[in-house]
Design a protein around this motif. Structure first.
Motif, PDB file in Angstrom:
ATOM      1  N   GLU A 149      24.462   0.636 -25.440  1.00  0.00           N
ATOM      2  CA  GLU A 149      23.869   1.979 -25.402  1.00  0.00           C
ATOM      3  C   GLU A 149      22.473   1.938 -24.788  1.00  0.00           C
ATOM      4  O   GLU A 149      22.087   2.847 -24.035  1.00  0.00           O
ATOM      5  CB  GLU A 149      23.808   2.566 -26.815  1.00  0.00           C
ATOM      6  CG  GLU A 149      25.153   3.008 -27.366  1.00  0.00           C
ATOM      7  CD  GLU A 149      25.090   3.378 -28.833  1.00  0.00           C
ATOM      8  OE1 GLU A 149      25.991   4.110 -29.290  1.00  0.00           O
ATOM      9  OE2 GLU A 149      24.146   2.941 -29.539  1.00  0.00           O
ATOM     10  N   LYS A 150      21.724   0.887 -25.102  1.00  0.00           N
ATOM     11  CA  LYS A 150      20.381   0.735 -24.511  1.00  0.00           C
ATOM     12  C   LYS A 150      20.477   0.646 -22.995  1.00  0.00           C
ATOM     13  O   LYS A 150      19.717   1.285 -22.264  1.00  0.00           O
ATOM     14  CB  LYS A 150      19.709  -0.536 -25.053  1.00  0.00           C
ATOM     15  CG  LYS A 150      19.164  -0.425 -26.457  1.00  0.00           C
ATOM     16  CD  LYS A 150      18.464  -1.725 -26.821  1.00  0.00           C
ATOM     17  CE  LYS A 150      17.876  -1.675 -28.213  1.00  0.00           C
ATOM     18  NZ  LYS A 150      17.171  -2.925 -28.551  1.00  0.00           N
ATOM     19  N   THR A 151      21.426  -0.172 -22.529  1.00  0.00           N
ATOM     20  CA  THR A 151      21.559  -0.366 -21.080  1.00  0.00           C
ATOM     21  C   THR A 151      21.988   0.913 -20.393  1.00  0.00           C
ATOM     22  O   THR A 151      21.467   1.266 -19.326  1.00  0.00           O
ATOM     23  CB  THR A 151      22.573  -1.485 -20.785  1.00  0.00           C
ATOM     24  OG1 THR A 151      22.207  -2.648 -21.507  1.00  0.00           O
ATOM     25  CG2 THR A 151      22.585  -1.814 -19.304  1.00  0.00           C
ATOM     26  N   ARG A 152      22.957   1.626 -20.981  1.00  0.00           N
ATOM     27  CA  ARG A 152      23.421   2.881 -20.375  1.00  0.00           C
ATOM     28  C   ARG A 152      22.282   3.903 -20.321  1.00  0.00           C
ATOM     29  O   ARG A 152      22.129   4.639 -19.333  1.00  0.00           O
ATOM     30  CB  ARG A 152      24.611   3.445 -21.160  1.00  0.00           C
ATOM     31  CG  ARG A 152      25.871   2.609 -21.031  1.00  0.00           C
ATOM     32  CD  ARG A 152      27.084   3.329 -21.596  1.00  0.00           C
ATOM     33  NE  ARG A 152      28.269   2.500 -21.548  1.00  0.00           N
ATOM     34  CZ  ARG A 152      28.993   2.255 -20.460  1.00  0.00           C
ATOM     35  NH1 ARG A 152      28.633   2.793 -19.303  1.00  0.00           N
ATOM     36  NH2 ARG A 152      30.062   1.483 -20.523  1.00  0.00           N
ATOM     37  N   SER A 153      21.492   3.946 -21.376  1.00  0.00           N
ATOM     38  CA  SER A 153      20.348   4.854 -21.392  1.00  0.00           C
ATOM     39  C   SER A 153      19.332   4.453 -20.336  1.00  0.00           C
ATOM     40  O   SER A 153      18.787   5.305 -19.620  1.00  0.00           O
ATOM     41  CB  SER A 153      19.689   4.832 -22.778  1.00  0.00           C
ATOM     42  OG  SER A 153      18.547   5.659 -22.801  1.00  0.00           O
ATOM     43  N   ALA A 154      19.107   3.133 -20.203  1.00  0.00           N
ATOM     44  CA  ALA A 154      18.171   2.635 -19.189  1.00  0.00           C
ATOM     45  C   ALA A 154      18.640   3.002 -17.788  1.00  0.00           C
ATOM     46  O   ALA A 154      17.852   3.461 -16.946  1.00  0.00           O
ATOM     47  CB  ALA A 154      18.021   1.124 -19.318  1.00  0.00           C
ATOM     48  N   LEU A 155      19.936   2.817 -17.518  1.00  0.00           N
ATOM     49  CA  LEU A 155      20.492   3.159 -16.204  1.00  0.00           C
ATOM     50  C   LEU A 155      20.293   4.644 -15.897  1.00  0.00           C
ATOM     51  O   LEU A 155      19.935   5.019 -14.774  1.00  0.00           O
ATOM     52  CB  LEU A 155      21.983   2.814 -16.156  1.00  0.00           C
ATOM     53  CG  LEU A 155      22.331   1.359 -15.859  1.00  0.00           C
ATOM     54  CD1 LEU A 155      23.792   1.082 -16.192  1.00  0.00           C
ATOM     55  CD2 LEU A 155      22.054   1.013 -14.396  1.00  0.00           C
ATOM     56  N   ARG A 156      20.507   5.473 -16.905  1.00  0.00           N
ATOM     57  CA  ARG A 156      20.355   6.918 -16.711  1.00  0.00           C
ATOM     58  C   ARG A 156      18.889   7.275 -16.408  1.00  0.00           C
ATOM     59  O   ARG A 156      18.598   8.052 -15.495  1.00  0.00           O
ATOM     60  CB  ARG A 156      20.826   7.663 -17.959  1.00  0.00           C
ATOM     61  CG  ARG A 156      20.888   9.177 -17.790  1.00  0.00           C
ATOM     62  CD  ARG A 156      21.320   9.893 -19.052  1.00  0.00           C
ATOM     63  NE  ARG A 156      20.325   9.776 -20.117  1.00  0.00           N
ATOM     64  CZ  ARG A 156      20.445   8.993 -21.162  1.00  0.00           C
ATOM     65  NH1 ARG A 156      21.524   8.229 -21.326  1.00  0.00           N
ATOM     66  NH2 ARG A 156      19.501   8.946 -22.089  1.00  0.00           N
ATOM     67  N   LEU A 157      17.977   6.692 -17.173  1.00  0.00           N
ATOM     68  CA  LEU A 157      16.557   6.988 -16.979  1.00  0.00           C
ATOM     69  C   LEU A 157      16.032   6.448 -15.652  1.00  0.00           C
ATOM     70  O   LEU A 157      15.220   7.086 -14.986  1.00  0.00           O
ATOM     71  CB  LEU A 157      15.743   6.398 -18.140  1.00  0.00           C
ATOM     72  CG  LEU A 157      15.984   7.028 -19.515  1.00  0.00           C
ATOM     73  CD1 LEU A 157      15.301   6.212 -20.602  1.00  0.00           C
ATOM     74  CD2 LEU A 157      15.472   8.465 -19.545  1.00  0.00           C
ATOM     75  N   LEU A 158      16.511   5.251 -15.284  1.00  0.00           N
ATOM     76  CA  LEU A 158      16.037   4.626 -14.050  1.00  0.00           C
ATOM     77  C   LEU A 158      16.475   5.393 -12.813  1.00  0.00           C
ATOM     78  O   LEU A 158      15.844   5.299 -11.751  1.00  0.00           O
ATOM     79  CB  LEU A 158      16.547   3.182 -13.958  1.00  0.00           C
ATOM     80  CG  LEU A 158      15.890   2.175 -14.912  1.00  0.00           C
ATOM     81  CD1 LEU A 158      16.674   0.866 -14.900  1.00  0.00           C
ATOM     82  CD2 LEU A 158      14.437   1.928 -14.534  1.00  0.00           C
ATOM     83  N   LYS A 159      17.541   6.151 -12.938  1.00  0.00           N
ATOM     84  CA  LYS A 159      18.064   6.890 -11.784  1.00  0.00           C
ATOM     85  C   LYS A 159      17.029   7.835 -11.199  1.00  0.00           C
ATOM     86  O   LYS A 159      16.928   7.999  -9.968  1.00  0.00           O
ATOM     87  CB  LYS A 159      19.323   7.660 -12.209  1.00  0.00           C
ATOM     88  CG  LYS A 159      20.051   8.309 -11.045  1.00  0.00           C
ATOM     89  CD  LYS A 159      21.340   8.965 -11.514  1.00  0.00           C
ATOM     90  CE  LYS A 159      22.107   9.578 -10.345  1.00  0.00           C
ATOM     91  NZ  LYS A 159      23.365  10.211 -10.777  1.00  0.00           N
ATOM     92  N   SER A 160      16.230   8.470 -12.064  1.00  0.00           N
ATOM     93  CA  SER A 160      15.271   9.470 -11.575  1.00  0.00           C
ATOM     94  C   SER A 160      13.809   9.061 -11.740  1.00  0.00           C
ATOM     95  O   SER A 160      12.916   9.714 -11.213  1.00  0.00           O
ATOM     96  CB  SER A 160      15.501  10.809 -12.296  1.00  0.00           C
ATOM     97  OG  SER A 160      15.410  10.620 -13.707  1.00  0.00           O
ATOM     98  N   GLU A 161      13.555   7.964 -12.448  1.00  0.00           N
ATOM     99  CA  GLU A 161      12.165   7.564 -12.715  1.00  0.00           C
ATOM    100  C   GLU A 161      11.509   6.953 -11.482  1.00  0.00           C
ATOM    101  O   GLU A 161      12.133   6.197 -10.737  1.00  0.00           O
ATOM    102  CB  GLU A 161      12.137   6.555 -13.879  1.00  0.00           C
ATOM    103  CG  GLU A 161      10.743   6.217 -14.352  1.00  0.00           C
ATOM    104  CD  GLU A 161       9.942   7.450 -14.736  1.00  0.00           C
ATOM    105  OE1 GLU A 161       8.900   7.683 -14.079  1.00  0.00           O
ATOM    106  OE2 GLU A 161      10.362   8.177 -15.661  1.00  0.00           O
ATOM    107  N   THR A 162      10.251   7.287 -11.246  1.00  0.00           N
ATOM    108  CA  THR A 162       9.513   6.749 -10.092  1.00  0.00           C
ATOM    109  C   THR A 162       8.232   6.027 -10.490  1.00  0.00           C
ATOM    110  O   THR A 162       7.721   5.223  -9.715  1.00  0.00           O
ATOM    111  CB  THR A 162       9.150   7.877  -9.111  1.00  0.00           C
ATOM    112  OG1 THR A 162       8.390   8.886  -9.814  1.00  0.00           O
ATOM    113  CG2 THR A 162      10.402   8.509  -8.505  1.00  0.00           C
ATOM    114  N   ASN A 163       7.735   6.300 -11.691  1.00  0.00           N
ATOM    115  CA  ASN A 163       6.494   5.658 -12.131  1.00  0.00           C
ATOM    116  C   ASN A 163       6.742   4.181 -12.438  1.00  0.00           C
ATOM    117  O   ASN A 163       7.582   3.857 -13.285  1.00  0.00           O
ATOM    118  CB  ASN A 163       5.952   6.363 -13.382  1.00  0.00           C
ATOM    119  CG  ASN A 163       4.627   5.788 -13.822  1.00  0.00           C
ATOM    120  OD1 ASN A 163       4.558   4.651 -14.286  1.00  0.00           O
ATOM    121  ND2 ASN A 163       3.582   6.568 -13.678  1.00  0.00           N
ATOM    122  N   PRO A 164       6.025   3.260 -11.762  1.00  0.00           N
ATOM    123  CA  PRO A 164       6.321   1.827 -11.946  1.00  0.00           C
ATOM    124  C   PRO A 164       6.138   1.344 -13.377  1.00  0.00           C
ATOM    125  O   PRO A 164       6.929   0.544 -13.874  1.00  0.00           O
ATOM    126  CB  PRO A 164       5.346   1.132 -10.991  1.00  0.00           C
ATOM    127  CG  PRO A 164       4.294   2.134 -10.690  1.00  0.00           C
ATOM    128  CD  PRO A 164       4.959   3.466 -10.770  1.00  0.00           C
TER     129      PRO A 164
END
Length: 394
Positions: A28-43
């Protein structure tokens, strides 16, 4: 320390699941990370998401998340952030101090075109982690250079590192080097690699054939294709499988020789080899690019009739080229089918379709397709509303 760990847990769980009060499982952590990383731009936020998910190369999903993070940081040219993250993992995660993770880190650096860091990580593994490099990390280093399109470095590593580190190359090593030759226009060296493989008792496989053939076609060395196929059959008893036919079909289509590709496709069927959706997709793309939309439509219909799965890209190709040729009603039919499967061509293509329908007095159809897109795909809904408002009113 316990207090800080509790704080960290609350913080990390919040960034991955702001509305959840219970701990997430690893997946669940990884799936959430993948979802968030899709649109995140702040390093910094990207790194925070990765830390929170405790990613590891042992999991395929985790590797996807790490690669996505590396791609996002690279696209934004935040190279220091990527270096900081990988260094941090190697220093703080004892479970990652192994060749598998180091190899993955090397490939991540390749994605970022940071070959010096990839080389440094390879040496760090040996000198600081006391890990003896094997063909796994050697191949990772070659792959990193290949991804970065540093073909000169691929050749240098291939020639020097096996001797320096006493590593015996395997079939994957040779296949990567052949792929590099193919991409850099140096396929004249392919047969010398095959001789080297023979010398080291390493048998070629389908990937060896496919990488070589792709390169020969790129350089229009058609005789070499036949020579290689004969060699594979006579010396290794390796006969072309479906993947090899598909490489040949795709290569011919890229060269705008789609009719030859179709003849090869039909010959494959005659020999008892069944095509797949990839075979059809390559041909459809080829005929579309050559302007023969009637043949593309015939192949598209045949593909569906025979029960092959049509992927989103194939639908997108058909809609785009039909719009380009002014066949808006045919494009509409395929676009509707595509949207019904949960895919939508890009905004530019669909806007061209809508405007085209209006131009041929199909305003109601244009409005209907906009309505479908807005209902199923929230993205660009504001832009679609603007276009909808600009349509002729009854």
């Amino acid at each position: 320390m316990a207090s800080r760990l509790r704080h960290a847990f609350r913080h990390y769980s919040t960034i991955l699941s702001p509305n959840s009060s219970t701990p997430l499982t690893s997946k669940e952590k990884t799936r959430s990370a993948l979802r968030l990383l899709k649109s995140e731009t702040n390093p910094e936020t990207i790194l925070e998401i990765c830390r929170a998910a405790s990613l590891t190369p042992e999991s395929h999903l985790d590797r996807l998340a790490l690669s996505r993070a590396a791609s996002k940081l690279t696209a934004a040219k935040h190279f220091d952030a990527l270096r900081q993250f990988i260094d941090e993992l190697l220093q703080t995660r004892s479970d990652l101090r192994n060749e598998r993770f180091v190899s993955h880190a090397i490939v991540l650096y390749g994605q970022a075109n940071m070959i010096n860091q990839a080389l440094g990580t390879f040496k760090f593994m040996r000198e600081n982690l006391n890990i003896v490099p094997t063909v796994k990390s050697l191949n990772a280093l070659i792959l990193a250079s290949l991804i970065a399109k540093n073909h000169k470095e691929v050749t240098r590593i291939y020639l020097e590192f096996p001797k320096i580190y006493s590593i015996q190359p395997n079939v994957d090593t040779y296949n990567l080097v052949i792929k590099s030759f193919a991409e850099s226009g140096s396929t004249s060296s392919v047969f010398s690699i095959l001789d080297e493989m023979d010398k080291n008792s390493v048998k070629p496989n389908a990937t060896t054939i496919n990488n070589s053939i792709g390169g020969f076609y790129n350089e229009k060395k058609f005789e070499e294709v036949g020579k290689l196929l004969n060699l594979m059959e006579e010396r290794y008893k390796l006969y072309p499988g479906l993947s090899t036919y598909n490489v040949r079909i795709q290569s011919l289509c890229k060269l705008k020789r789609s009719s030859e590709a179709k003849a090869l496709f039909q010959g494959m069927i005659t020999r008892g080899r069944k095509p797949n959706s990839v075979s059809y997709s390559h041909l459809i793309n080829g005929f579309c690019r050559e302007g023969d939309l009637e043949e593309a439509k015939r192949l598209f219909a045949d593909m569906k009739k025979r029960g092959f799965r049509v992927d989103g890209e194939c639908y997108f190709t058909m809609v785009y080229f039909l719009c380009e040729s002014g066949e808006f009603e045919s494009a509409l039919e395929i676009a509707k089918e595509c949207i019904g499967k949960g895919w939508v061509p890009n905004f530019t293509t669909m806007k061209k379709l809508v405007n085209g329908l209006v131009g041929v007095s199909k305003v109601d159809d244009a409005k209907e397709i906009i309505k479908e897109i807005k209902e199923k795909f929230a993205e660009n809904s504001d832009q679609w509303s603007e276009i909808e408002e600009g349509l002729p009113q009854e």
